[in-house]
Design an enzyme around this catalytic site. Structure first.
Site, PDB file in Angstrom:
ATOM      1  N   ALA A   1       0.762  -1.187  -0.072  1.00  0.00           N
ATOM      2  CA  ALA A   1      -0.115  -0.170  -0.036  1.00  0.00           C
ATOM      3  C   ALA A   1       0.739   1.273  -0.109  1.00  0.00           C
ATOM      4  CB  ALA A   1      -1.001  -0.051   1.302  1.00  0.00           C
TER       5      ALA A   1
ATOM      6  N   GLU B   1      -0.143  -9.523  -0.731  1.00  0.00           N
ATOM      7  CA  GLU B   1      -1.639  -9.908  -0.578  1.00  0.00           C
ATOM      8  C   GLU B   1      -2.518  -9.990  -1.894  1.00  0.00           C
ATOM      9  OE1 GLU B   1      -1.979  -6.531   2.488  1.00  0.00           O
ATOM     10  OE2 GLU B   1      -2.548  -8.039   3.871  1.00  0.00           O
TER      11      GLU B   1
ATOM     12  N   GLU C   1       4.984  -5.114   7.224  1.00  0.00           N
ATOM     13  CA  GLU C   1       3.887  -4.166   7.814  1.00  0.00           C
ATOM     14  C   GLU C   1       4.474  -3.914   9.336  1.00  0.00           C
ATOM     15  OE1 GLU C   1       2.742  -6.509   5.940  1.00  0.00           O
ATOM     16  OE2 GLU C   1       1.133  -5.403   4.683  1.00  0.00           O
TER      17      GLU C   1
HETATM   18  N1  CO8 Z   1       4.613   3.161  -0.612  1.00  0.00           N
HETATM   19  C1  CO8 Z   1       4.860   4.404  -1.098  1.00  0.00           C
HETATM   20  N2  CO8 Z   1       6.162   4.564  -1.922  1.00  0.00           N
HETATM   21  C2  CO8 Z   1       6.888   3.431  -2.105  1.00  0.00           C
HETATM   22  C3  CO8 Z   1       6.687   2.210  -1.513  1.00  0.00           C
HETATM   23  C4  CO8 Z   1       5.405   2.302  -0.915  1.00  0.00           C
HETATM   24  N3  CO8 Z   1       4.903   1.169  -0.468  1.00  0.00           N
HETATM   25  N4  CO8 Z   1       7.706   1.449  -1.811  1.00  0.00           N
HETATM   26  C5  CO8 Z   1       8.359   1.947  -2.515  1.00  0.00           C
HETATM   27  N5  CO8 Z   1       8.093   3.444  -2.643  1.00  0.00           N
HETATM   28  C6  CO8 Z   1       8.788   4.340  -3.350  1.00  0.00           C
HETATM   29  C7  CO8 Z   1      10.150   4.851  -2.308  1.00  0.00           C
HETATM   30  O1  CO8 Z   1       9.546   5.745  -1.615  1.00  0.00           O
HETATM   31  C8  CO8 Z   1      10.807   5.525  -3.595  1.00  0.00           C
HETATM   32  O2  CO8 Z   1      10.341   6.712  -3.815  1.00  0.00           O
HETATM   33  P1  CO8 Z   1      11.367   8.175  -3.927  1.00  0.00           P
HETATM   34  O3  CO8 Z   1      12.238   7.570  -5.094  1.00  0.00           O
HETATM   35  O4  CO8 Z   1      10.574   9.359  -4.270  1.00  0.00           O
HETATM   36  O5  CO8 Z   1      12.101   8.027  -2.526  1.00  0.00           O
HETATM   37  C9  CO8 Z   1      10.604   4.476  -4.747  1.00  0.00           C
HETATM   38  O6  CO8 Z   1       9.314   4.017  -4.521  1.00  0.00           O
HETATM   39  C10 CO8 Z   1      11.724   3.626  -5.005  1.00  0.00           C
HETATM   40  O7  CO8 Z   1      11.924   2.822  -3.737  1.00  0.00           O
HETATM   41  P2  CO8 Z   1      13.301   2.647  -2.933  1.00  0.00           P
HETATM   42  O8  CO8 Z   1      14.052   4.075  -3.185  1.00  0.00           O
HETATM   43  O9  CO8 Z   1      12.835   2.541  -1.560  1.00  0.00           O
HETATM   44  O10 CO8 Z   1      13.819   1.468  -3.700  1.00  0.00           O
HETATM   45  P3  CO8 Z   1      14.955   0.310  -2.956  1.00  0.00           P
HETATM   46  O11 CO8 Z   1      15.369  -0.510  -3.986  1.00  0.00           O
HETATM   47  O12 CO8 Z   1      15.860   1.100  -2.123  1.00  0.00           O
HETATM   48  O13 CO8 Z   1      13.951  -0.501  -1.973  1.00  0.00           O
HETATM   49  C11 CO8 Z   1      11.969  -1.569  -1.411  1.00  0.00           C
HETATM   50  C12 CO8 Z   1      12.834  -1.362  -2.524  1.00  0.00           C
HETATM   51  C13 CO8 Z   1      12.672  -3.035  -0.253  1.00  0.00           C
HETATM   52  C14 CO8 Z   1      10.832  -2.425  -2.065  1.00  0.00           C
HETATM   53  C15 CO8 Z   1      11.790  -0.445  -0.303  1.00  0.00           C
HETATM   54  O14 CO8 Z   1      10.938   0.588  -1.506  1.00  0.00           O
HETATM   55  C16 CO8 Z   1      10.501  -0.666   0.588  1.00  0.00           C
HETATM   56  O15 CO8 Z   1      10.949  -1.277   1.590  1.00  0.00           O
HETATM   57  N6  CO8 Z   1       9.419  -0.239   0.393  1.00  0.00           N
HETATM   58  C17 CO8 Z   1       8.421  -0.469   1.439  1.00  0.00           C
HETATM   59  C18 CO8 Z   1       7.605  -1.886   1.194  1.00  0.00           C
HETATM   60  C19 CO8 Z   1       6.544  -1.837   2.413  1.00  0.00           C
HETATM   61  O16 CO8 Z   1       6.837  -1.694   3.417  1.00  0.00           O
HETATM   62  N7  CO8 Z   1       5.546  -2.568   1.826  1.00  0.00           N
HETATM   63  C20 CO8 Z   1       4.417  -2.416   2.762  1.00  0.00           C
HETATM   64  C21 CO8 Z   1       3.690  -1.149   2.891  1.00  0.00           C
HETATM   65  S1  CO8 Z   1       2.171  -1.429   4.198  1.00  0.00           S
HETATM   66  C22 CO8 Z   1       1.007  -2.271   3.330  1.00  0.00           C
HETATM   67  O17 CO8 Z   1       1.216  -2.671   2.165  1.00  0.00           O
HETATM   68  C23 CO8 Z   1      -0.123  -2.531   4.347  1.00  0.00           C
HETATM   69  C24 CO8 Z   1      -1.120  -3.111   3.432  1.00  0.00           C
HETATM   70  C25 CO8 Z   1      -2.821  -2.919   3.981  1.00  0.00           C
HETATM   71  C26 CO8 Z   1      -3.313  -1.745   3.710  1.00  0.00           C
HETATM   72  C27 CO8 Z   1      -4.584  -1.617   4.212  1.00  0.00           C
HETATM   73  C28 CO8 Z   1      -5.387  -0.117   4.158  1.00  0.00           C
HETATM   74  C29 CO8 Z   1      -4.567   1.049   3.831  1.00  0.00           C
END
Ligand code: CO8
Length: 260
Positions: A67, A115, A135
């Site tokens: 998300a 998911e 999460e």
């Molecule tokens: N949300 C928003 N932006 C994101 C997300 C995300 N989940 N994942 C990546 N991005 C963005 C980064 O912020 C970055 O943006 P910017 O260039 O502006 O800084 C861009 O995408 C590229 O990402 P990274 O620079 O972080 O890339 P890396 O190769 O360094 O890392 C990862 C890749 C490991 C995937 C890393 O981006 C990461 O950890 N992302 C988050 C993963 C995460 O925690 N996902 C779970 C989110 S919570 C969720 O899904 C809950 C679901 C249920 C929701 C229920 C109702 C709302």
């Protein structure tokens, strides 16, 4: 309907739905969830001659990285619970869709992305695919069915481990654990998904729809777990820990949780 974050095309009765926000690793923001809701609850059921669907992510890096954490900061407990409930409606519609749906997982499938893949009927992973439910790192629980479906695929022990540690697993391990059905070279995910759907489509469509219904029926004895997940997501979204977790992600630092 016109979509801004989804791309849809159809060839020989097989639909390809691409989540298209590569700049955010295809994170599911509100608009994308709304579009998925419209697609799966209104548009797709009306498509005549459809044999099956493939869901994938745009770009080479991610299927869906979860998300959209950047939108999370505005959420309070009630809004979090409502968003989780809305997402459950979408993912349940995918799971119950009477035509086979394959997730072609081309990269990160994290949180809501894992998911989404698990709500599909089958998963084909490319070599670069990575799965996880991170999460807890943000101080929240999964909210789109992850706590329940991960157990269905992996069993209690491994699901508990991945949910508590937030560890990611690679495509090879996902195949061994039964989370994915096939492992293919990177870039071949959609092609192989199409081939598998063509094979399934040789079989009787009424029987296919019944199989999907019956296999799902086996796991639907415990709907309470899904309802509890929706409530838990709302409760954790209302904590200071969650604001800290989401802010830390945005600021690219480690969170300092206080248990409040
Ligand atoms: N949300 C928003 N932006 C994101 C997300 C995300 N989940 N994942 C990546 N991005 C963005 C980064 O912020 C970055 O943006 P910017 O260039 O502006 O800084 C861009 O995408 C590229 O990402 P990274 O620079 O972080 O890339 P890396 O190769 O360094 O890392 C990862 C890749 C490991 C995937 C890393 O981006 C990461 O950890 N992302 C988050 C993963 C995460 O925690 N996902 C779970 C989110 S919570 C969720 O899904 C809950 C679901 C249920 C929701 C229920 C109702 C709302």
């Amino acid at each position: 309907m016109e979509y801004s974050n989804l791309i849809y095309s159809e060839e020989n009765g097989i639909g390809l739905l691409t989540i298209n926000r590569p700049q955010a690793l295809n994170a599911l923001n509100r608009q994308t969830m709304q579009e998925l809701h419209t697609f799966f609850l209104q548009d797709a059921p009306r498509k005549a001659g459809l044999k099956g669907l493939i869901i994938t992510g745009a770009g080479e890096k991610a299927f869906v990285a979860g998300a959209d954490i950047k939108e999370f900061l505005q959420l309070d407990a009630a809004a979090g619970r409502d968003m989780a409930r809305f997402g459950h409606e979408v993912f349940n519609a995918i799971e119950q869709f009477p035509k086979p749906i394959i997730a072609a997982v081309n990269g990160f499938a994290l949180g809501g992305g894992c998911e989404l893949a698990m709500a599909c009927h089958l998963r084909i992973a490319g070599e670069k695919a990575r799965f996880g439910q991170p999460e807890v790192k943000l101080g929240i629980t999964p909210g789109y069915g992850g706590t329940q479906r991960l157990i269905q695929y992996l069993g209690k022990g491994k699901a508990m481990e991945l949910l508590l540690t937030a560890d990611m697993i690679g495509a090879e391990e996902a195949l061994q654990l039964g989370l994915v059905n096939q492992l293919v070279p990177a870039g071949e995910e959609v092609k192989e998904a199409r081939a598998l759907l063509e094979k399934i489509a040789q079989n009787g469509p009424i029987a296919i729809a019944k199989i999907i219904e019956l296999v799902n029926a086996y796991f639907r004895y415990n709907d309470d777990g899904f309802e509890r997940e929706i409530r838990a997501f709302g409760e954790t979204t209302g904590t200071q820990d969650f604001k800290e977790g989401a802010t830390a992600f945005i600021e690219k630092r480690k969170p300092a949780f206080k248990g409040r």
